[in-house]
Design an enzyme around this catalytic site. Structure first.
Site, PDB file in Angstrom:
ATOM      1  N   ASN A  34       0.811  -1.229   0.000  1.00  0.00           N
ATOM      2  CA  ASN A  34       0.000   0.000   0.000  1.00  0.00           C
ATOM      3  C   ASN A  34       0.842   1.277   0.000  1.00  0.00           C
ATOM      4  O   ASN A  34       0.468   2.276   0.609  1.00  0.00           O
ATOM      5  CB  ASN A  34      -0.925  -0.010   1.224  1.00  0.00           C
ATOM      6  N   HIS A 120     -13.420  -2.338   8.072  1.00  0.00           N
ATOM      7  CA  HIS A 120     -12.236  -3.154   8.371  1.00  0.00           C
ATOM      8  C   HIS A 120     -12.433  -3.970   9.661  1.00  0.00           C
ATOM      9  O   HIS A 120     -13.080  -3.503  10.613  1.00  0.00           O
ATOM     10  CB  HIS A 120     -11.033  -2.213   8.520  1.00  0.00           C
ATOM     11  N   GLU A 164     -15.099   3.714   6.905  1.00  0.00           N
ATOM     12  CA  GLU A 164     -13.854   4.093   6.225  1.00  0.00           C
ATOM     13  C   GLU A 164     -14.223   5.170   5.210  1.00  0.00           C
ATOM     14  O   GLU A 164     -15.387   5.286   4.829  1.00  0.00           O
ATOM     15  CB  GLU A 164     -13.270   2.875   5.491  1.00  0.00           C
ATOM     16  N   SER A 168     -10.999  -0.380   2.046  1.00  0.00           N
ATOM     17  CA  SER A 168      -9.736  -1.068   1.778  1.00  0.00           C
ATOM     18  C   SER A 168      -9.872  -2.187   0.756  1.00  0.00           C
ATOM     19  O   SER A 168      -8.926  -2.477   0.033  1.00  0.00           O
ATOM     20  CB  SER A 168      -9.152  -1.622   3.069  1.00  0.00           C
ATOM     21  N   ASP A 193     -12.259   6.517   9.270  1.00  0.00           N
ATOM     22  CA  ASP A 193     -10.941   5.917   9.048  1.00  0.00           C
ATOM     23  C   ASP A 193     -10.472   6.291   7.639  1.00  0.00           C
ATOM     24  O   ASP A 193     -11.035   5.834   6.645  1.00  0.00           O
ATOM     25  CB  ASP A 193     -11.067   4.392   9.213  1.00  0.00           C
ATOM     26  N   HIS A 196      -6.812   4.707   3.709  1.00  0.00           N
ATOM     27  CA  HIS A 196      -6.470   4.548   2.295  1.00  0.00           C
ATOM     28  C   HIS A 196      -6.685   5.816   1.466  1.00  0.00           C
ATOM     29  O   HIS A 196      -6.577   5.778   0.247  1.00  0.00           O
ATOM     30  CB  HIS A 196      -7.258   3.374   1.702  1.00  0.00           C
ATOM     31  N   LYS A 227       0.948   3.251   5.015  1.00  0.00           N
ATOM     32  CA  LYS A 227       0.484   3.189   3.615  1.00  0.00           C
ATOM     33  C   LYS A 227       1.123   4.358   2.868  1.00  0.00           C
ATOM     34  O   LYS A 227       2.312   4.323   2.624  1.00  0.00           O
ATOM     35  CB  LYS A 227      -1.041   3.158   3.610  1.00  0.00           C
TER      36      LYS A 227
END
Ligand code: PLP
Length: 378
Positions: A34, A120, A164, A168, A193, A196, A227
């Site tokens: 990532n 997640h 998120e 992900s 979150d 990403h 990441k």
């Protein structure tokens, strides 16, 4: 069922997992890690790490409440607060630990947590530890979320909404502006979150909530440093001092673990400085993402619209997905082959973590390899 029987069952279903040493050399195109901005090998980050190793040593050697919290950790926390414009925060050893702590400690017995169904594992299992009631809404379905909020808003208990931003395993995201609007109407505590989305979205890489102008409404933001930031560890940012005090006093992940190494903290500080000015790199990465999605759809793959760094190609069957992953591997391209229980049954997929720096000849090589996958597996 005994241990061996459970392992045999996994083998029978094509879901057995094992470790292998990752091949990482200049001929391999690694789209399984990532490292979205290709910073993990960046010489500026390496120098920052080496300097910190010399100055502070190789380890923090203690929990943050003993002597593990050093000047470089404090500087990192301040850097992250300034970057995201939050008044307070905490740095953690990993995103997994941060989510577990936040979701198991802030919602309490009697509270309600509304969580996206595809959140997640660290979020889900955190909530399950909390004792709060958990209701999972359909993935990114904000009509469903709104209906649940309407049903439960008069119950005189605290409501938390957790999602998120960029998911992900799908690379898609919910309508964050609508969540911000819902928050105005139904008073809830919003935990977002951005693992990403960091580095890829936002005018200075602060993530998707910033890009969409709703970061001011987020109550607690989770970011990870393993990441886009090319380092290790994670952080939570929040607006009330008592949240920091509560986590520091009650989080076992925080209290009973040797703190993040000073080098990882110094590397993250350097990464934030670089990311803030990497405007054209962000633009380039997002264009690459759109172009690759377009080409893959042209080959018959079902690939979501969008421009995030995560491109998921759902194959369906777990064994076929592993075979397709091996085919790409044999052509020097590493992608994630993701199976249940990480993703729902019958949605096994190849997951690409794009890099904003992929060279055009590597994109050609990638697409040629996918042509082959399309012939054999679609
Ligand atoms: C959305 C999300 N949050 C948290 C984590 C955990 O972060 P870390 O790898 O730092 O433990 C991950 C891991 O990939 C993730 O995808």
């Amino acid at each position: 069922m005994g241990l061996q029987a459970r392992l045999d069952e996994r083998k029978r279903l094509g879901l057995f997992r094992s470790m292998s040493v990752a091949r990482n050399n200049s001929r391999v195109l690694n789209l399984a890690s990532n490292d979205y901005l290709n910073l993990a090998m960046d010489s500026r980050l390496q120098s920052a790490g080496i300097e910190a190793l010399r100055q502070y040593g190789c380890s923090s050697s203690a929990s943050p409440l003993v002597t593990g919290y050093g000047p470089v950790h404090k500087e990192l926390k301040q850097t992250l607060c300034r970057w995201h414009d939050f008044p307070n925060g905490l740095v953690w050893n990993s995103g997994y630990a941060a989510n577990q702590a936040v979701l198991s400690l802030l919602p309490q017995k009697g509270d309600l947590v509304l969580a996206d169904r595809l959140n997640h594992n660290s979020i889900l299992y955190g909530v399950l530890r909390s004792g709060a009631r958990l209701i999972r809404y359909r993935h990114a379905d904000l009509d469903h979320l709104e209906a649940l909020l309407a049903d439960h808003c008069n119950e005189r208990r605290n409501i938390f909404v957790t999602t998120e931003s960029v998911f992900s395993m799908n690379g898609d995201w919910p309508d964050l502006r609508r969540i911000a609007k819902l928050k105005e109407r139904y008073d809830f505590f919003w935990i977002l979150d951005e693992a990403h989305a960091l580095g890829w979205y936002g005018d200075r890489g602060q993530g998707l909530a910033n890009e969409l102008g709703v970061d001011g409404q987020v109550d607690l933001l989770v970011g990870t440093m393993g990441k886009s930031l090319g380092s290790q560890g994670a952080y939570t940012l929040f607006r009330y001092d008592c949240i920091g005090d509560y986590l520091v006093n009650f989080s076992e992940e925080f209290i009973y673990s040797t703190y993040l190494s000073p080098a990882s903290a110094a590397i993250a500080i350097e990464a934030v400085a670089i990311i803030q000015s990497s405007v054209s790199l962000r633009r380039q990465g997002r264009k690459i993402s759109k172009d690759i999605r377009h080409s893959l759809r042209g080959m018959g793959f079902s690939v979501a619209e969008g421009d995030s760094s995560i491109v998921s190609i759902v194959i369906g069957d777990a064994k076929k997905t592993m075979q397709a992953g091996r085919l790409l591997d044999s052509r020097g391209i590493l992608v994630g082959s993701i199976r249940p229980p990480t993703v729902p049954k019958e949605t096994s997929r190849l997951r690409m973590s794009l890099k904003a720096t992929i060279a055009s000849e590597d994109i050609e090589r990638l697409l040629a390899a996918f042509e082959q996958v399309a012939k054999e597996f679609v």
